[in-house]
Design a protein around this motif. Structure first.
Motif, short mmCIF file in Angstrom:
data_model
loop_
_atom_site.label_atom_id
_atom_site.label_comp_id
_atom_site.label_asym_id
_atom_site.label_seq_id
_atom_site.Cartn_x
_atom_site.Cartn_y
_atom_site.Cartn_z
N ASP A 54 55.81 46.64 47.74
CA ASP A 54 56.91 47.24 48.98
C ASP A 54 57.87 45.99 48.88
O ASP A 54 57.30 45.99 50.07
CB ASP A 54 55.64 47.30 49.22
N GLY A 55 58.74 46.12 48.13
CA GLY A 55 59.55 44.98 48.50
C GLY A 55 59.70 43.27 48.93
O GLY A 55 60.25 42.55 49.50
N GLU A 56 57.67 42.97 49.10
CA GLU A 56 57.44 42.00 49.49
C GLU A 56 57.54 40.71 48.51
O GLU A 56 56.88 41.11 47.39
CB GLU A 56 56.68 41.69 49.75
N HIS A 57 58.37 39.75 48.41
CA HIS A 57 57.62 38.67 46.98
C HIS A 57 55.77 38.71 47.35
O HIS A 57 55.82 37.99 47.98
CB HIS A 57 59.02 37.37 47.35
N SER A 58 55.43 38.91 46.11
CA SER A 58 54.12 38.31 46.43
C SER A 58 53.77 37.59 44.33
O SER A 58 54.38 37.19 44.13
CB SER A 58 53.73 40.43 45.46
N ARG A 59 53.09 37.44 44.05
CA ARG A 59 52.35 36.47 43.15
C ARG A 59 51.26 36.61 42.93
O ARG A 59 50.10 36.94 44.20
CB ARG A 59 52.73 34.68 43.37
N THR A 60 50.36 36.30 41.56
CA THR A 60 49.31 36.09 41.28
C THR A 60 48.83 34.96 41.15
O THR A 60 50.03 34.50 39.47
CB THR A 60 48.78 37.41 40.17
N LEU A 61 48.05 33.96 40.77
CA LEU A 61 48.08 32.68 40.36
C LEU A 61 46.33 32.65 39.97
O LEU A 61 45.59 33.34 40.33
CB LEU A 61 47.44 31.63 41.91
N THR A 62 46.45 32.09 38.82
CA THR A 62 45.57 32.83 38.03
C THR A 62 44.58 30.57 37.05
O THR A 62 45.66 30.16 37.00
CB THR A 62 45.40 33.37 36.25
N VAL A 63 43.27 30.69 37.40
CA VAL A 63 42.53 29.98 36.87
C VAL A 63 41.55 30.15 34.86
O VAL A 63 40.84 31.66 35.50
CB VAL A 63 42.01 28.60 37.27
N TRP A 64 41.91 29.78 34.66
CA TRP A 64 40.59 29.61 33.51
C TRP A 64 40.20 28.29 33.51
O TRP A 64 41.25 26.67 33.49
CB TRP A 64 41.05 30.04 32.47
N CYS A 65 39.05 28.43 33.29
CA CYS A 65 38.09 27.15 33.72
C CYS A 65 36.89 26.32 32.54
O CYS A 65 36.40 28.09 32.60
CB CYS A 65 37.95 26.29 35.08
N VAL A 66 36.14 25.98 32.38
CA VAL A 66 35.28 25.52 31.48
C VAL A 66 34.16 24.82 32.86
O VAL A 66 34.57 23.70 33.07
CB VAL A 66 35.62 24.80 30.84
N ALA A 67 32.75 25.05 32.73
CA ALA A 67 32.11 24.44 33.56
C ALA A 67 30.85 24.67 33.04
O ALA A 67 30.19 25.48 32.52
CB ALA A 67 31.73 25.02 34.97
N GLY A 68 30.62 23.51 31.90
CA GLY A 68 28.90 23.25 31.19
C GLY A 68 29.13 24.33 29.93
O GLY A 68 30.34 24.33 29.89
N GLN A 69 28.82 24.64 30.07
CA GLN A 69 29.10 26.32 28.62
C GLN A 69 28.95 27.52 29.16
O GLN A 69 29.01 28.76 28.80
CB GLN A 69 27.49 26.66 28.58
N THR A 70 30.41 27.36 30.19
CA THR A 70 30.54 28.64 31.20
C THR A 70 32.01 28.81 31.21
O THR A 70 32.24 27.55 31.64
CB THR A 70 29.79 29.22 32.03
N VAL A 71 32.72 30.07 30.96
CA VAL A 71 34.26 30.25 31.20
C VAL A 71 34.17 30.51 32.99
O VAL A 71 33.31 31.98 32.70
CB VAL A 71 34.65 30.96 30.42
N VAL A 72 35.03 30.06 33.88
CA VAL A 72 35.21 31.44 35.42
C VAL A 72 36.66 31.84 35.03
O VAL A 72 37.37 30.61 34.72
CB VAL A 72 34.86 30.53 36.52
N VAL A 73 36.78 32.43 34.77
CA VAL A 73 38.13 32.88 35.59
C VAL A 73 38.72 33.74 36.12
O VAL A 73 37.42 34.12 37.34
CB VAL A 73 38.46 34.14 34.15
N ALA A 74 39.46 33.25 37.27
CA ALA A 74 39.99 33.81 38.45
C ALA A 74 41.08 33.68 38.87
O ALA A 74 42.34 33.26 38.76
CB ALA A 74 39.43 33.09 39.53
#
Length: 177
Positions: free
Chosen positions: A131-151
């Motif tokens: 809608d004409g406004e500067h925006s962005r998406t920040l993404t992380v992929w990380c390993v915690a023990g045996q688990t991957v968390v994506v946010a």
């Protein structure tokens, strides 16, 4: 960890909206599915399926400020989690179609924030106009023990920050125990 993975069952392992730092956040849907249901046949996914791993996904909205997506994927070992992260990171990403979305930039790798409780973190950001406004998406992929968390945290550029996303992911990782 194997007992913990099996105990998750179909319960969504992502934080409830009220457990997220900041906010107030509202949950905007979530689901669980058997890890690898999308058809991947990598060795890490095959081993995750063998231990009956369940992937959890949940979307959230901080009204008027930001949208958040969290995905939690248990693997059979820390090594498999690292391999799974690499596979996830390599998947093509698309921006959801939205009226008013334009000038979508390239996904750009950036220096990752420090996230307590993780052994490996990768990060990227993507700029766009909404809608004409500067925006962005920040993404992380990380390993915690045996688990991957994506946010992924998206919104107006001035409203979202890396420390905010890092705090959210730290809370998610701590909840996994």
């Amino acid at each position: 960890m194997l007992a913990q993975v099996r105990s998750i069952g179909s319960r969504n392992a992502c934080l409830a909206a009220g457990e997220l730092p900041g906010g107030p956040w509202a949950a905007r849907g979530g689901r669980t599915y058997r890890t690898g249901a999308s058809g991947s046949t990598s060795e890490a996914i095959t081993r995750a399926r063998a231990i009956r791993s369940v992937t959890s996904v949940r979307g959230y909205q901080e009204v008027g400020r930001a949208d958040l997506f969290i995905q939690v994927i248990p693997f059979a070992s820390p090594e498999d989690a690292r391999g799974g992260l690499t596979e996830l990171r390599g998947l093509p990403r698309t921006m959801p179609q939205s009226k008013g979305l334009s000038d979508v930039g390239e996904l750009r790798t950036v220096a990752p924030p420090t996230i307590a409780g993780t052994t490996h973190v990768e990060a990227a950001e993507q700029a766009f106009l909404l809608d004409g406004e500067h925006s962005r998406t920040l993404t992380v992929w990380c390993v915690a023990g045996q688990t991957v968390v994506v946010a992924a945290l998206g919104g107006r550029s001035e409203a979202i920050r890396w420390p905010q996303l890092a705090e959210i992911v730290e809370a998610q990782v701590a909840a996994l125990g």
